[in-house]
Scaffold this motif. Structure first.
Motif, mmCIF file in Angstrom:
data_model
loop_
_atom_site.group_PDB
_atom_site.id
_atom_site.type_symbol
_atom_site.label_atom_id
_atom_site.label_comp_id
_atom_site.label_asym_id
_atom_site.label_seq_id
_atom_site.Cartn_x
_atom_site.Cartn_y
_atom_site.Cartn_z
ATOM 1 N N GLY A 21 3.525 -5.914 -1.069
ATOM 2 C CA GLY A 21 5.265 -5.504 -1.735
ATOM 3 C C GLY A 21 6.187 -5.097 0.130
ATOM 4 O O GLY A 21 6.607 -5.441 -0.566
ATOM 5 N N SER A 22 5.323 -3.881 -0.186
ATOM 6 C CA SER A 22 6.735 -2.617 0.584
ATOM 7 C C SER A 22 6.922 -3.668 1.789
ATOM 8 O O SER A 22 7.746 -3.250 2.393
ATOM 9 C CB SER A 22 5.949 -1.676 0.837
ATOM 10 O OG SER A 22 5.441 -0.790 -0.528
ATOM 11 N N THR A 84 7.170 -9.263 -3.657
ATOM 12 C CA THR A 84 6.705 -7.992 -4.111
ATOM 13 C C THR A 84 5.025 -9.309 -3.817
ATOM 14 O O THR A 84 4.385 -9.154 -3.390
ATOM 15 C CB THR A 84 7.417 -7.546 -4.697
ATOM 16 O OG1 THR A 84 7.653 -6.864 -4.274
ATOM 17 C CG2 THR A 84 6.315 -6.528 -4.980
#
Length: 299
Positions: A21-22, A84
């Motif tokens: 997600g990051s 994300t």
């Protein structure tokens, strides 16, 4: 001497989801303007189109002049909302497919590519509704302040065409092809080449080694999968004649574009796509690896 923390399946999955997600969030925030430019090129229909851009520079200048700087961020909310879960799904499923395929007779190199294909197909199913909204917003050439919000655009699509393959899931086959082919090459190339080239003890040179491999991986993947991307943009974008569906299915659209506009039309938007997904692909893999490494050490 430090001992490696034992990882439960839940913790391992959490690391993969958070790191994925990051990676997606960082990549979309940096590279979205080039995605807008790519989509604009893909939906224009040759020199006969009165709104066609003459070049990459002309596209940038026209958007700034007519729509302002924020014109480059049209349609960014759907991918941010989707990034994300999308990248979390991409990296998490890649790791799970890889683990499962390691139990098969496939060679490690083929297993990595097959895991990438599986991850891409899974990702495509998750992301396609967001892509439909994003492309419809990016195709809008009104001032940024005058365009509808992402949520109102989604409501309009659902109200007029529903959730199915004519509405919020329009162009699903093209999206499956785009993501499946891209990730098959992207993951297969990156991890196979990274394993083949020795790691460098210098942290800066090691970062550059990984970035360069990721850059080449993203570039090659973009060159191979772009016909699916063009078909997807034509199907999900505005049709040439309002109320008349010209672009219906993935391969029908590819054949139609080839017949009417020539072979090179299937590669429209390639330069901004490479400019985005070359470095963007490298950024994603590096963010994923570094965040995942940090989580394994600290959590």
């Amino acid at each position: 001497m430090t001992t490696k923390k034992p990882q439960s399946l839940l913790r391992e999955a959490s690391h993969q989801i958070i790191a994925g997600g990051s990676a997606g969030l960082v990549e979309i925030c940096l590279m979205h303007p080039l995605d807008v430019v790519k989509t604009r090129f893909q939906i224009q229909r040759g020199t006969s189109d009165p709104t066609s851009y003459k070049s990459l520079g002309d596209c940038f200048r026209t958007i700034i002049r007519r729509e302002g700087v924020f014109g480059f961020y049209k349609g960014i909310l759907p991918p941010i909302v989707a990034e994300t879960p999308k990248r979390a799904v991409k990296f998490f499923t890649f790791e799970q497919y890889k683990k499962a395929l390691n139990l098969t007779p496939l060679s490690p190199a083929l297993a990595l590519s097959a895991a990438g294909l599986g991850a891409g197909l899974t990702e495509a199913v998750v992301v396609n509704p967001f892509e439909v909204v994003k492309v419809s917003l990016q195709a809008n050439r009104d001032s940024f302040k005058e365009q509808p919000s992402s949520f109102s655009q989604a409501r309009r699509i659902i109200k007029s065409d529903g959730f199915g393959l004519k509405g919020l899931n329009k162009g699903l086959t093209s999206t499956l092809g785009r993501h499946g082919v891209f990730n098959m090459i992207y993951f297969g190339f990156y991890f196979n080449v990274k394993d083949a080239i020795p790691a460098n003890p210098d942290p800066t040179l090691e970062f550059l080694r990984k970035f360069a491999i990721g850059l080449v991986s993203g570039t090659i993947s973009s060159c191979v999968n772009i016909p699916f991307d063009v078909a997807k943009s034509r199907i999900q974008g505005p049709q040439p004649v309002p109320g008349e569906i010209k672009y219906r299915t993935c391969f029908q659209t590819m054949a139609l574009v080839y017949r009417e506009e020539g072979y090179m039309a299937l590669y429209k938007g390639l330069v901004p796509k490479i400019m985005r997904l070359g470095p963007g692909g490298a950024v994603m893999l590096l963010v994923y690896e570094y965040v995942s490494g940090w989580l394994q050490k600290n959590w």
